[in-house]
Design an enzyme around this catalytic site. Structure first.
Site, PDB file in Angstrom:
ATOM      1  N   GLY A 174       0.807  -1.222   0.000  1.00  0.00           N
ATOM      2  CA  GLY A 174       0.000   0.000   0.000  1.00  0.00           C
ATOM      3  C   GLY A 174       0.838   1.270   0.000  1.00  0.00           C
ATOM      4  N   GLY A 225       0.429   8.463   4.979  1.00  0.00           N
ATOM      5  CA  GLY A 225      -0.416   7.633   5.822  1.00  0.00           C
ATOM      6  C   GLY A 225      -1.523   8.464   6.430  1.00  0.00           C
ATOM      7  CE  LYS A 266       5.001  15.035  -0.693  1.00  0.00           C
ATOM      8  NZ  LYS A 266       5.237  13.581  -0.499  1.00  0.00           N
ATOM      9  CD  GLU A 303      -1.700   6.176  -5.292  1.00  0.00           C
ATOM     10  OE1 GLU A 303      -2.784   5.792  -5.773  1.00  0.00           O
ATOM     11  OE2 GLU A 303      -1.607   6.745  -4.205  1.00  0.00           O
TER      12      GLU A 303
END
Lengths: 451, 451
Positions: A205, A320, A223, A208
């Site tokens: 997970g 997360g 970022k 993707e």
């Protein structure tokens, strides 16, 4: 009178910091993994949040695309609405965890227009069009907070724009994408190839189904743009960021890195130079003793070099649901406190207005790995080629025998580490080396950072 | 109207965030290494600070004990005064880098009373009497900032009290004293004994002529108290902190730590437990893979475990003139922005009002190293002693032969690592082991943290 007094919906009865009877209205846009964790924190920490804010935070609505989707039990179905446009007009603080440019952008601008402070985790939007949001918020006298947009739970936005406000940041080196760090870490520690490691990251997970945004460095570039804008008080958009992902990195690269005292990391790099700023994302060799080298698995870290503070590093989980929600809630408390106590957060000013320099202007060290004919004089010839192009050699290592399928056919492997050189000189040098009759092939050219 | 409007000396002409004609008056108390660097940053960064603050920062005076002492050229002699009491009455922001309890405490309270916001690097004062300062500032509607008081240049105060305001901190583990980290690092990497390493630290200027405050953990205890207060929103004073320094750590301890997969660090530990908080400073075995294990030399780092954010670490220089001045200036900008734009910084609330638990209530893992008669059954007897006291063993390692002067005289060395046990059970266990006929001596009992 401060800006906060005139805001639509901002309670004005009491501003003492004590608990008030009027709660602050919080609207949530998006109820995926992060949104659900935001709801959970708002619910389970309600008393603590009230004590820290000076008012209770009342979740007044959750905008979703589809109210019929099954949700975690913590989400009160009665708060769900598909009418985000209406929801943002009746909140003091709007939290956006939808992602993407539209409709997030329009909804946040509408929220600001109606006097709400906004908290967003939307790196794509900020990297592309942050200044529009900041200007609208500034004009309306409300806050824009976005700690969760860079490096997840790691407090990096607040330290850079507030704690270092009296210092001069020279350079930022960040591991800001957990997926690629996990992939490179597994290639290093387990000898997996890129595809295997990506598949493993997908199974866990971390990646993707389509890993392009991570693997090709798009996520890190967004970022990098945000970090550079903050650190240097200037405007850098994602389009200004030179970007190279990790798709060309091989097991061999990773193994040789380790043998020569480095580890390969995908870095977001923002540098302040006399002439302007240079912002880029690429895989780089980081010395094993550098603090960034020890950042394992899906963790993120941002290393900051400032003139007075020296070297700083911020480390933690970069993604997360719960970690991201923690960062969002910290911002909500800041925005909410301003509603209660008056005042407002820092305004994103790009007063420095620095030119963005092209990647070709960057000066870094390089490690070039190549296979050459194993005969006397070749090393000297290659060294002369570098010298001709003004590239100074720090170290040359000659492997006793080349590894791989060609092993033993009269080739030697050279690993050349250079002193600082411009990207242009290096490119010219590599072209010349590649064309040399004694050179079988150039296996890799990697930048060395953090030296 | 916000509190800021009514402050003595706060300019009220304009609050737009644009540069104002009225500068903000900054007073500096103390002009040692840190104070001189503060003056340097105020001078060299004047334009940037004005852009970030919205007003120019004008240094109106520097209080010193003796105006005749020779000073760095950056210090304008005309600003020097010995009358600190008068100086603090004519400033918008007062910076205190004098240290110690008095006269710092009275001067800061006087500054607050006269409407100034204060920025201090004074860990001793905050750890002993912070709440008095916070309450006075709250009543006066001014700010108290103190980023420089814990871990020097590392932004840790702001992240803990703002970024994590929506989360619940469970535990803080900090390397907050650079001197002892340097000493332990040299013992580990070079095999120096404690005295040699301390002398080296003194020669490098990392340790004072009297190293007691560092070596015995007093400095770390003050910082632990401040961190615990912030992290848990409660009052912890330095007197609440259980403290043990590194003076008993031997080269043998350090070597055995490494052999068993650990490194010894002096840790400041603040834990939130159901019944209250527990705060302590002691040397501990940290697993080599833990991010704190890689903190070398005089660097500091603070590792935070929060419920939603997970693991975070903040790393950087914990001391030194320029790094500390960087943290001070960041605070000055925050306080100054509130003067210009209205609003105020977070108020230190100890709303949680948690009981402080004694060290004896702490539960940790331990590593006990002891020499025993080298004969069958001894290991079983020692293991039974631990079991009798409810202490569960995680691992026992028996060295092939004891090292040191007793080598070869029929002794074996046992290294026992326990599962979590209370300090009380462990103390009782060690007493029983020490009294056992087959046990020659207990060489060391060290806590294991960060597992």
């Amino acid at each position: 009178m401060t800006a906060a007094d005139g805001q639509a919906g901002a309670p004005t009865d009491e501003r003492t910091g004590d608990h008030r009877t009027t709660p602050l209205r919080v609207a949530l846009l998006g109820c995926g993994v992060v949104g659900t964790e935001v709801v959970r924190l708002l619910t389970t920490q309600a008393d603590d949040l009230a004590a820290r804010t000076g008012a209770r935070l009342e979740l007044v609505g959750i905008a979703v695309r589809d109210t019929a989707t099954p949700r975690d039990a913590v989400v009160d179905a009665e708060l769900l609405t598909t009418d985000a446009e209406e929801l943002v007009t009746r909140a003091d603080v709007v939290i956006e965890v939808v992602g993407g440019i539209e409709p997030a952008r329009s909804l946040l601008l509408r929220a600001i227009e109606h006097g709400a402070s906004v908290v967003t985790a939307n790196k794509a939007l900020l990297a592309q069009d942050g200044p529009t949001l900041y200007a609208a918020a500034d004009a309306a006298g409300v806050d824009v907070y976005f700690e969760a947009a860079v490096a997840g739970a790691i407090p990096i936005v607040r330290p850079v724009r507030e704690s270092l406000a009296g210092d001069r940041v020279r350079r930022v080196l960040g591991i800001v994408n957990g997926t690629t760090n996990y992939v490179l870490d597994r290639m290093t520690s387990e000898g997996l190839d890129l595809d295997q490691a990506v598949k493993e990251a997908q199974a866990l997970g971390y990646a993707e189904a389509d890993p392009t945004a991570d693997v090709e460095g798009f996520d890190a570039a967004a970022k990098a743009a945000i970090l550079a804008s903050l650190a240097f008080h200037t405007r850098v958009s994602i389009d200004d960021v030179d970007r190279e992902g990790i798709s060309a990195i091989t097991v061999d690269d990773v193994a040789w890195a380790e043998r020569t005292g480095y580890v390969i990391k995908l870095l977001a790099i923002a540098e302040r130079r006399d002439e302007g700023v240079q912002v880029r994302v690429h895989p780089a060799l980081v010395p094993l003793a550098h603090p960034l080298a020890g950042v394992r698995g899906a963790f993120n870290a941002v290393f900051v070099e400032a003139e007075a503070a020296g070297e700083l590093m911020f480390y933690g989980r970069g993604a997360g649901g719960a970690p991201t929600a923690s960062a969002v809630l910290g911002d909500v408390v800041s925005a909410a406190r301003h509603r209660v106590l008056g005042g407002k957060g820092p305004v994103e000013s790009s007063y420095a207005d620095l030119p963005v320099l092209p990647a070709s202007s960057a000066r870094t060290r390089y490690q070039v790995r190549l296979d050459v004919q194993d005969r006397p004089g070749v090393l000297a010839q290659v060294a002369a080629l570098l010298a001709d192009h003004g590239v100074s050699i720090e170290a040359v290592r000659q492997a006793p025998a080349p590894l791989g399928p060609d092993g033993g056919d009269g080739l030697a492997r050279l690993i050349i580490t250079t002193h600082e050189a411009s990207e242009e000189s290096l490119a010219a040098t590599v072209a010349a080396i590649t064309g040399h009759e004694a050179v079988r092939r150039v296996l890799s050219v990697l930048r060395v950072e953090g030296v």
